[in-house]
Design a protein around this motif. Structure first.
Motif, PDB file in Angstrom:
ATOM      1  N   ASN A 288     -42.369 -27.579  22.527  1.00  0.00           N
ATOM      2  CA  ASN A 288     -41.389 -27.080  23.486  1.00  0.00           C
ATOM      3  C   ASN A 288     -41.472 -27.844  24.797  1.00  0.00           C
ATOM      4  O   ASN A 288     -40.450 -28.155  25.412  1.00  0.00           O
ATOM      5  CB  ASN A 288     -41.606 -25.584  23.716  1.00  0.00           C
ATOM      6  N   PHE A 289     -42.699 -28.186  25.210  1.00  0.00           N
ATOM      7  CA  PHE A 289     -42.875 -28.943  26.450  1.00  0.00           C
ATOM      8  C   PHE A 289     -42.205 -30.312  26.350  1.00  0.00           C
ATOM      9  O   PHE A 289     -41.458 -30.719  27.244  1.00  0.00           O
ATOM     10  CB  PHE A 289     -44.366 -29.102  26.765  1.00  0.00           C
ATOM     11  N   VAL A 290     -42.480 -31.001  25.248  1.00  0.00           N
ATOM     12  CA  VAL A 290     -41.869 -32.319  25.047  1.00  0.00           C
ATOM     13  C   VAL A 290     -40.346 -32.197  25.058  1.00  0.00           C
ATOM     14  O   VAL A 290     -39.639 -33.000  25.670  1.00  0.00           O
ATOM     15  CB  VAL A 290     -42.341 -32.947  23.713  1.00  0.00           C
ATOM     16  N   THR A 291     -39.847 -31.160  24.399  1.00  0.00           N
ATOM     17  CA  THR A 291     -38.401 -30.943  24.352  1.00  0.00           C
ATOM     18  C   THR A 291     -37.837 -30.709  25.749  1.00  0.00           C
ATOM     19  O   THR A 291     -36.797 -31.244  26.106  1.00  0.00           O
ATOM     20  CB  THR A 291     -38.089 -29.715  23.471  1.00  0.00           C
ATOM     21  N   GLN A 292     -38.547 -29.909  26.556  1.00  0.00           N
ATOM     22  CA  GLN A 292     -38.064 -29.616  27.904  1.00  0.00           C
ATOM     23  C   GLN A 292     -38.019 -30.880  28.748  1.00  0.00           C
ATOM     24  O   GLN A 292     -37.067 -31.118  29.486  1.00  0.00           O
ATOM     25  CB  GLN A 292     -38.985 -28.586  28.591  1.00  0.00           C
ATOM     26  N   VAL A 293     -39.068 -31.705  28.630  1.00  0.00           N
ATOM     27  CA  VAL A 293     -39.124 -32.935  29.421  1.00  0.00           C
ATOM     28  C   VAL A 293     -38.012 -33.894  29.017  1.00  0.00           C
ATOM     29  O   VAL A 293     -37.312 -34.454  29.848  1.00  0.00           O
ATOM     30  CB  VAL A 293     -40.497 -33.630  29.251  1.00  0.00           C
ATOM     31  N   LEU A 294     -37.837 -34.072  27.717  1.00  0.00           N
ATOM     32  CA  LEU A 294     -36.853 -35.049  27.247  1.00  0.00           C
ATOM     33  C   LEU A 294     -35.411 -34.570  27.380  1.00  0.00           C
ATOM     34  O   LEU A 294     -34.528 -35.335  27.741  1.00  0.00           O
ATOM     35  CB  LEU A 294     -37.129 -35.397  25.775  1.00  0.00           C
ATOM     36  N   LEU A 295     -35.168 -33.307  27.060  1.00  0.00           N
ATOM     37  CA  LEU A 295     -33.778 -32.857  26.989  1.00  0.00           C
ATOM     38  C   LEU A 295     -33.324 -32.013  28.175  1.00  0.00           C
ATOM     39  O   LEU A 295     -32.126 -31.830  28.372  1.00  0.00           O
ATOM     40  CB  LEU A 295     -33.541 -32.060  25.688  1.00  0.00           C
ATOM     41  N   ARG A 296     -34.275 -31.448  28.939  1.00  0.00           N
ATOM     42  CA  ARG A 296     -33.936 -30.584  30.082  1.00  0.00           C
ATOM     43  C   ARG A 296     -32.783 -29.639  29.709  1.00  0.00           C
ATOM     44  O   ARG A 296     -31.707 -29.674  30.308  1.00  0.00           O
ATOM     45  CB  ARG A 296     -33.580 -31.426  31.300  1.00  0.00           C
ATOM     46  N   PRO A 297     -32.992 -28.795  28.714  1.00  0.00           N
ATOM     47  CA  PRO A 297     -31.869 -28.074  28.118  1.00  0.00           C
ATOM     48  C   PRO A 297     -31.389 -26.847  28.876  1.00  0.00           C
ATOM     49  O   PRO A 297     -30.319 -26.334  28.575  1.00  0.00           O
ATOM     50  CB  PRO A 297     -32.431 -27.631  26.762  1.00  0.00           C
ATOM     51  N   GLY A 298     -32.178 -26.348  29.825  1.00  0.00           N
ATOM     52  CA  GLY A 298     -31.734 -25.152  30.542  1.00  0.00           C
ATOM     53  C   GLY A 298     -31.929 -23.881  29.746  1.00  0.00           C
ATOM     54  O   GLY A 298     -31.359 -22.850  30.063  1.00  0.00           O
ATOM     55  N   ALA A 299     -32.708 -23.937  28.677  1.00  0.00           N
ATOM     56  CA  ALA A 299     -33.054 -22.726  27.932  1.00  0.00           C
ATOM     57  C   ALA A 299     -34.524 -22.854  27.573  1.00  0.00           C
ATOM     58  O   ALA A 299     -34.992 -23.943  27.267  1.00  0.00           O
ATOM     59  CB  ALA A 299     -32.205 -22.606  26.674  1.00  0.00           C
ATOM     60  N   SER A 300     -35.254 -21.725  27.603  1.00  0.00           N
ATOM     61  CA  SER A 300     -36.699 -21.838  27.439  1.00  0.00           C
ATOM     62  C   SER A 300     -37.149 -21.983  25.985  1.00  0.00           C
ATOM     63  O   SER A 300     -38.196 -22.524  25.698  1.00  0.00           O
ATOM     64  CB  SER A 300     -37.406 -20.635  28.074  1.00  0.00           C
ATOM     65  N   ASP A 301     -36.345 -21.498  25.043  1.00  0.00           N
ATOM     66  CA  ASP A 301     -36.752 -21.517  23.645  1.00  0.00           C
ATOM     67  C   ASP A 301     -35.655 -22.166  22.816  1.00  0.00           C
ATOM     68  O   ASP A 301     -34.662 -21.543  22.503  1.00  0.00           O
ATOM     69  CB  ASP A 301     -37.015 -20.083  23.162  1.00  0.00           C
ATOM     70  N   LEU A 302     -35.859 -23.433  22.470  1.00  0.00           N
ATOM     71  CA  LEU A 302     -34.794 -24.153  21.773  1.00  0.00           C
ATOM     72  C   LEU A 302     -34.809 -24.002  20.268  1.00  0.00           C
ATOM     73  O   LEU A 302     -33.794 -24.143  19.622  1.00  0.00           O
ATOM     74  CB  LEU A 302     -34.888 -25.660  22.075  1.00  0.00           C
ATOM     75  N   THR A 303     -36.001 -23.769  19.711  1.00  0.00           N
ATOM     76  CA  THR A 303     -36.059 -23.728  18.254  1.00  0.00           C
ATOM     77  C   THR A 303     -35.893 -22.314  17.717  1.00  0.00           C
ATOM     78  O   THR A 303     -35.926 -22.085  16.525  1.00  0.00           O
ATOM     79  CB  THR A 303     -37.395 -24.295  17.730  1.00  0.00           C
ATOM     80  N   GLY A 304     -35.743 -21.357  18.628  1.00  0.00           N
ATOM     81  CA  GLY A 304     -35.561 -19.985  18.182  1.00  0.00           C
ATOM     82  C   GLY A 304     -34.251 -19.827  17.435  1.00  0.00           C
ATOM     83  O   GLY A 304     -33.285 -20.528  17.693  1.00  0.00           O
ATOM     84  N   SER A 305     -34.205 -18.886  16.491  1.00  0.00           N
ATOM     85  CA  SER A 305     -32.966 -18.700  15.748  1.00  0.00           C
ATOM     86  C   SER A 305     -32.507 -17.258  15.767  1.00  0.00           C
ATOM     87  O   SER A 305     -31.877 -16.793  14.826  1.00  0.00           O
ATOM     88  CB  SER A 305     -33.123 -19.202  14.323  1.00  0.00           C
ATOM     89  N   PHE A 306     -32.821 -16.543  16.831  1.00  0.00           N
ATOM     90  CA  PHE A 306     -32.314 -15.178  16.985  1.00  0.00           C
ATOM     91  C   PHE A 306     -31.327 -15.260  18.144  1.00  0.00           C
ATOM     92  O   PHE A 306     -31.728 -15.326  19.303  1.00  0.00           O
ATOM     93  CB  PHE A 306     -33.454 -14.214  17.316  1.00  0.00           C
ATOM     94  N   ARG A 307     -30.057 -15.334  17.815  1.00  0.00           N
ATOM     95  CA  ARG A 307     -29.061 -15.563  18.849  1.00  0.00           C
ATOM     96  C   ARG A 307     -27.778 -14.782  18.632  1.00  0.00           C
ATOM     97  O   ARG A 307     -27.449 -14.401  17.516  1.00  0.00           O
ATOM     98  CB  ARG A 307     -28.702 -17.049  18.912  1.00  0.00           C
TER      99      ARG A 307
END
Lengths: 92, 249
Positions: free
Chosen positions: B158-177
């Protein structure tokens, strides 16, 4: 612009600024102290980022919430569900 | 007071379709359906559950048919497929006959708990969000049954994802949406990845398209029945997918 391009752009900007100061490419005749500080900056920043990453991930792992109560509640509800479904005629 | 509250919900005309892709969930399916019926029933929101079974050899579909008899065909819809075809197409297949204007996606293995559904709905109404994402990483979100290794990999990734993509959401791989139906449709059209990365890509594209994203902390309880999978292969394909997103979005 893709994230990759943003990064390349940002890194190039920093790289050019660093090169200009460290190697005095524009003949700016900056005080030597600037050059002394600028020269190790890339390595210094990488190390600082590495430490920050380790500390952040370490902190987040240590404070990762463990949902004991949620697990217990789920177990209890599973029993309740099985009972109720049995009553309603579901063959389990 | 209670009846006035549920009238208000009915008047709003919102209906929530829950997509449940299943593969070998014979044990879990009745339980998740029971919980969904309970929490939707208690909260008064209008709903339907769409079971998308990919030809499970363990008889999941038969169990789904039993559940249909108990709860009614208007509440439990079956959209089975012949074989395991992937999540994106499962969602597309499921949405096609969904009568709700909102879509919940979640896992059918009890790792996602329906008790959060009213919280998702309230959050969505509070901010008019296009997407509401369940997060394990912020607020009082969390996990149960994860060892140190799994937590480390999860937070690290998740840290690597946040650094690279700066997605504005804390949990990107979650699938409860929770998605607005038209938002989900437009996102699926644009997404090309598979597995974990598919869920990440959905959020990244949502941001690109200017959709608003809200968050609800959730508890993720690891598999009660069945086995979990997070081996070397998964990590490698995650990284590949992440780098692809990094280079293309």
């Amino acid at each position: 612009m893709t994230k990759l391009l943003e990064w390349l752009f940002g890194v190039s900007l920093i790289g050019v600024a660093w090169g200009l100061v460290t190697f005095d490419l524009l003949d700016l005749r900056l005080p030597p102290v600037y050059q002394e500080v600028a020269w190790p900056m890339p390595v210094y920043l990488l190390v600082a980022f590495g430490c920050y990453s380790l500390a952040t991930v370490g902190y987040r792992v240590a404070t990762f919430n463990d949902c004991e109560d949620a697990a217990k509640e789920l177990q209890a509800q599973i029993q309740e569900a099985k009972e109720d479904l049995r009553k309603k005629g579901l063959k389990m | 007071m209670a009846s006035r509250k549920s009238n208000k919900k009915q008047e709003k005309g919102d209906k929530y379709s829950v997509l449940l892709p299943t593969y070998n969930e014979r044990e879990n399916l009745p339980l998740i359906v029971w919980l969904l019926v309970k929490y939707f029933g208690d909260s008064g929101y209008n709903y339907e559950i769409i079971v998308i079974d990919d030809g499970s050899p363990d008889g999941t579909l038969q169990v789904a048919e039993e559940l249909q008899k108990i709860y009614g065909e208007d509440k439990i819809l079956l959209r089975p497929r012949a074989k395991k075809l992937g999540l994106g197409t499962a969602y597309i297949h499921g949405i096609q006959h969904a009568t709700g204007n909102f879509i919940f996606i979640m896992d059918a293995d009890l790792s996602h708990h329906p008790k959060f559904i009213p919280e998702f709905i309230e959050k969505q109404r509070e901010g008019g969000f296009d997407v509401v994402s369940g997060t394990r990483y912020s607020g009082n979100g969390g996990v149960y049954g994860w060892d140190l290794r799994r937590k480390l990999i999860s937070r690290g990734a998740n840290f690597v994802t946040q650094v690279l993509l700066r997605p504005g959401a804390s949990d990107l791989t979650g699938s409860f949406r929770l998605y607005k139906k038209e938002v989900l449709e437009s996102l699926i059209e644009r997404c090309v990845s598979k597995g974990y990365v598919f869920q990440m890509e959905m959020i990244v594209r949502a941001r690109q398209l200017g959709y608003s994203i809200g968050e609800v902390p959730i508890s993720f309880v690891d598999r009660v029945y069945g086995e979990s999978k997070l081996g070397g292969n998964e990590i490698v394909s995650f990284l590949k997918g992440l780098l692809t997103l990094f280079a293309t979005t």
